[in-house]
Write a protein that holds these residues in place. Structure first.
Motif, PDB file in Angstrom:
ATOM      1  N   LEU A 163       0.805  -1.223   0.000  1.00 51.82           N
ATOM      2  CA  LEU A 163       0.000   0.000   0.000  1.00 51.82           C
ATOM      3  C   LEU A 163       0.839   1.273   0.000  1.00 51.82           C
ATOM      4  CD1 LEU A 163      -2.733  -1.060   2.584  1.00 51.82           C
ATOM      5  CD2 LEU A 163      -2.994  -0.881   0.097  1.00 51.82           C
ATOM      6  N   LEU A 164       2.129   1.145   0.208  1.00 53.96           N
ATOM      7  CA  LEU A 164       3.000   2.312   0.349  1.00 53.96           C
ATOM      8  C   LEU A 164       2.874   3.326  -0.785  1.00 53.96           C
ATOM      9  CD1 LEU A 164       5.206   3.710   2.016  1.00 53.96           C
ATOM     10  CD2 LEU A 164       6.904   2.361   0.770  1.00 53.96           C
ATOM     11  N   PRO A 165       2.784   2.892  -2.060  1.00 54.59           N
ATOM     12  CA  PRO A 165       2.720   3.895  -3.142  1.00 54.59           C
ATOM     13  C   PRO A 165       1.376   4.605  -3.255  1.00 54.59           C
ATOM     14  CG  PRO A 165       3.496   1.738  -3.929  1.00 54.59           C
ATOM     15  CD  PRO A 165       2.892   1.539  -2.589  1.00 54.59           C
ATOM     16  N   TYR A 166       0.370   4.167  -2.495  1.00 56.07           N
ATOM     17  CA  TYR A 166      -0.985   4.680  -2.664  1.00 56.07           C
ATOM     18  C   TYR A 166      -1.388   5.595  -1.517  1.00 56.07           C
ATOM     19  CZ  TYR A 166      -1.039   0.873  -6.023  1.00 56.07           C
ATOM     20  OH  TYR A 166      -0.726   0.025  -7.058  1.00 56.07           O
ATOM     21  N   SER A 167      -2.272   6.529  -1.823  1.00 53.08           N
ATOM     22  CA  SER A 167      -2.768   7.462  -0.815  1.00 53.08           C
ATOM     23  C   SER A 167      -4.117   7.001  -0.288  1.00 53.08           C
ATOM     24  CB  SER A 167      -2.915   8.864  -1.420  1.00 53.08           C
ATOM     25  OG  SER A 167      -3.632   9.713  -0.548  1.00 53.08           O
ATOM     26  N   PRO A 168      -4.335   7.094   1.029  1.00 55.85           N
ATOM     27  CA  PRO A 168      -5.643   6.748   1.581  1.00 55.85           C
ATOM     28  C   PRO A 168      -6.733   7.723   1.143  1.00 55.85           C
ATOM     29  CG  PRO A 168      -4.249   7.724   3.263  1.00 55.85           C
ATOM     30  CD  PRO A 168      -3.362   7.481   2.071  1.00 55.85           C
ATOM     31  N   LYS A 169      -6.325   8.837   0.528  1.00 56.42           N
ATOM     32  CA  LYS A 169      -7.293   9.811   0.009  1.00 56.42           C
ATOM     33  C   LYS A 169      -7.807   9.410  -1.366  1.00 56.42           C
ATOM     34  CE  LYS A 169      -5.094  13.654   2.488  1.00 56.42           C
ATOM     35  NZ  LYS A 169      -4.393  14.963   2.337  1.00 56.42           N
ATOM     36  N   GLU A 170      -7.204   8.375  -1.944  1.00 61.34           N
ATOM     37  CA  GLU A 170      -7.631   7.868  -3.246  1.00 61.34           C
ATOM     38  C   GLU A 170      -8.719   6.821  -3.050  1.00 61.34           C
ATOM     39  OE1 GLU A 170      -5.714   5.541  -7.146  1.00 61.34           O
ATOM     40  OE2 GLU A 170      -4.463   6.014  -5.392  1.00 61.34           O
ATOM     41  N   PRO A 171      -9.840   6.906  -3.769  1.00 54.87           N
ATOM     42  CA  PRO A 171     -10.906   5.905  -3.629  1.00 54.87           C
ATOM     43  C   PRO A 171     -10.532   4.612  -4.358  1.00 54.87           C
ATOM     44  CG  PRO A 171     -11.529   7.538  -5.267  1.00 54.87           C
ATOM     45  CD  PRO A 171     -10.221   7.991  -4.684  1.00 54.87           C
ATOM     46  N   ILE A 172      -9.929   3.678  -3.637  1.00 53.64           N
ATOM     47  CA  ILE A 172      -9.418   2.460  -4.256  1.00 53.64           C
ATOM     48  C   ILE A 172      -9.463   1.309  -3.256  1.00 53.64           C
ATOM     49  CG2 ILE A 172      -7.000   2.904  -3.585  1.00 53.64           C
ATOM     50  CD1 ILE A 172      -6.187   1.884  -6.411  1.00 53.64           C
ATOM     51  N   TYR A 173      -9.568   0.091  -3.755  1.00 53.54           N
ATOM     52  CA  TYR A 173      -9.457  -1.077  -2.877  1.00 53.54           C
ATOM     53  C   TYR A 173      -8.726  -2.187  -3.612  1.00 53.54           C
ATOM     54  CZ  TYR A 173     -13.475  -3.945  -4.671  1.00 53.54           C
ATOM     55  OH  TYR A 173     -14.335  -4.732  -5.405  1.00 53.54           O
TER      56      TYR A 173
END
Length: 241
Positions: free
Chosen positions: A66-76
């Motif tokens: 998950l490191l490259p991704y932002s929790p502000k991005e709507p993704i799963y």
């Protein structure tokens, strides 16, 4: 995902949800569980993982993925299956992880709108949440590693590692979204989860992953600076709270 590792609970907290027990109510329990998370813990973590009690999860590898991704991005993320949902959906058994923004969209936009999310408590939980998340513009992410190997798995390791163990006419091969290999190339070195793990197998995996070390072979990998900084902030917050 907001806690430093290793972190051990003395007890395992449980929450009584307003849904009847039984497999037929998994979709209802999933909705209520995420409602509870939204109402009580939304700001306590960046990512929220749903996993069955027979799913073994390597949390360190999940954090790394998950490191490259932002929790502000709507993704799963999870083990992506092909049918029923245009963008694919994640296997319930393998577990799936939602960003904070994905949880917000699921609760705030999806659950109150019957045209986006089913109001029934029955139905295949993983398919229903997949349909719902697609309807509220949450992306079904690609959890594979740089070599195209999967990280989330709906079966125990031997089902994926042993060629021919899962027959080609089995539903898995029609459902899996990406090409999936058998043998040692089946699985990422940073695999995140395996499903249908018995209690005894849980202990075996725990030993093999966290304790067994071949003499003379080093597997030390420096933690990325971003994770070290994040972990230090979390420790400081826990100490001051």
């Amino acid at each position: 995902m907001g806690l430093p590792f290793p972190f051990v609970y003395d007890t395992l907290p449980a929450v009584a949800l307003p849904v009847s027990e039984g497999r037929n109510n998994l979709w209802g329990k999933t909705k209520e569980a995420f409602k509870y998370v939204y109402q009580n813990h939304l700001n306590d973590a960046d990512w929220f993982l749903k996993a069955d009690d027979d799913t073994y999860v390597i949390l360190e590898n999940l954090r790394y993925m998950l490191l490259p991704y932002s929790p502000k991005e709507p993704i799963y993320f999870g083990c992506k299956f092909r049918p029923y949902v245009k963008q694919g959906y994640m296997s319930g058994g393998a577990g799936y992880v939602l960003s904070r923004e994905a949880v917000k969209k699921f609760i705030e936009v999806g659950l109150g709108n019957s045209t986006k999310c089913s109001k029934s408590n029955t139905g295949a939980e993983d398919v229903e949440i997949g349909k719902c998340l697609e309807a509220v513009s949450v992306k079904a992410g690609d959890s594979r590693d740089s070599l195209g190997r999967g990280r989330f798995f709906p079966f125990v390791p031997e089902h994926h590692l042993i060629p021919g163990h899962v027959k080609k006419n089995f539903w898995y091969w029609q459902y899996i979204y990406y090409e999936s290999k058998e043998g040692m190339d089946c699985c990422s070195d940073n695999a995140v989860s395996f499903h249908y793990v018995t209690p005894n197998q849980m202990y075996v995996l725990e030993y093999l992953i966290y304790h067994l070390r071949p003499y003379g072979i080093s597997y030390h990998v420096d933690m990325p600076a971003e994770l070290l900084e994040s972990e230090q902030r979390e420790k400081t917050e826990l100490t001051s709270s």
